[in-house]
Design a protein around this motif. Sequence first.
Motif, PDB file in Angstrom:
ATOM      1  N   PRO A 117      20.367 -51.403  38.168  1.00 25.44           N
ATOM      2  CA  PRO A 117      21.726 -51.649  37.673  1.00 25.44           C
ATOM      3  C   PRO A 117      22.640 -50.493  38.044  1.00 25.44           C
ATOM      4  O   PRO A 117      22.151 -49.435  38.465  1.00 25.44           O
ATOM      5  CB  PRO A 117      21.505 -51.729  36.158  1.00 25.44           C
ATOM      6  N   PRO A 118      23.955 -50.658  37.896  1.00 23.48           N
ATOM      7  CA  PRO A 118      24.599 -51.865  37.384  1.00 23.48           C
ATOM      8  C   PRO A 118      24.790 -52.921  38.471  1.00 23.48           C
ATOM      9  O   PRO A 118      25.015 -52.580  39.631  1.00 23.48           O
ATOM     10  CB  PRO A 118      25.953 -51.355  36.879  1.00 23.48           C
ATOM     11  N   PRO A 172      22.922 -50.272  29.298  1.00 26.65           N
ATOM     12  CA  PRO A 172      22.760 -49.054  30.112  1.00 26.65           C
ATOM     13  C   PRO A 172      22.181 -47.901  29.290  1.00 26.65           C
ATOM     14  O   PRO A 172      22.264 -47.904  28.071  1.00 26.65           O
ATOM     15  CB  PRO A 172      24.178 -48.766  30.559  1.00 26.65           C
ATOM     16  N   THR A 194      21.923 -54.182  33.189  1.00 23.58           N
ATOM     17  CA  THR A 194      23.350 -53.866  33.320  1.00 23.58           C
ATOM     18  C   THR A 194      24.060 -53.927  31.980  1.00 23.58           C
ATOM     19  O   THR A 194      24.989 -53.150  31.710  1.00 23.58           O
ATOM     20  CB  THR A 194      24.010 -54.841  34.318  1.00 23.58           C
ATOM     21  N   ARG A 219      26.954 -56.193  39.881  1.00 30.18           N
ATOM     22  CA  ARG A 219      28.295 -56.769  39.818  1.00 30.18           C
ATOM     23  C   ARG A 219      28.191 -58.280  39.677  1.00 30.18           C
ATOM     24  O   ARG A 219      27.361 -58.922  40.314  1.00 30.18           O
ATOM     25  CB  ARG A 219      29.078 -56.415  41.086  1.00 30.18           C
TER      26      ARG A 219
END
Length: 288
Positions: A254-255, A288, A285, A257
């Motif tokens: 991650p992250p 976090p 994501t 989109r």
Amino acid sequence: MTLLLDLRALPSGGFVATDVAIKDAATGARITPAAFQEATTGRHVVLATHGFNVDGIDGRDKLLAWDRLSALPYPRVLVGVLWPGDSRFLPVLDYPIEGAVALDAGRLLARFIDDTLAAAASLSFVSHSLGARTMLEAVLRMKGRAQTLILMAGAIEDDCLSREYRAAAAKAVNIHVVASTQDWVLRFAFPIGNPVGELVMHGHPYFRAALGRKGPSRSLPIPVPCERWQLPDDWDYGHRDYMTTSVNSPQIAPPLRNPAPGDAKPATATADDWKPGWAAGVIATQFP
């Protein structure tokens, strides 16, 4: 250690158990409620579950893979949830019958949450396929609130967050729906199965589109922010691509989109078994 909540009465088929068995997923060893509370107190708990036509061993292995691939950092902890979503008859026609089992599993999970997870810092819920009904039912029935709901390939009506489970949606801070028009299981099994489901359980409308194909109905409001992750068609993301039992599926860090139509596959999507890693990356994501 991957914590596992087993709602099954039997390893394969059967019914929902009367009590939740807490286990170490890797070894199958039982864990006491006191030890489970110690492991989750003050932690941000992410409860994750599989879909229908999955037995106990398959469900455990898929949840272990999600835990490995998402690699949630401390103080977050992923807790797998097994429910008896095995196909008893024909997979295409059986899921509406399993919907009633998913409801019973969700109610049992809600009672467990109220009794055992009151000291968690937050609760979030992740599901695949018909597991969406188990998790939404648990959120609806439990006393507290949810932080995040992630519904992948939801085998549930596309208006569920505005109608049947509006009250559950309103208890969350945010919702993420991951959907694919290339999900042929939902395209064909869902409309065929729904008339059967109407005979078995209430609130199961005829020929309604599935949440997991094009996301939530755009014509009805959802009470909290809901992000639609609509996967590009050329990713060819099918119903069984979200979870894996393979130990070789690559992690996609991650992250991630939210993809737009026509986006290329992730740059790291070089291995054949990349899709479960991407699904786990969606989970990572959000936490976090």
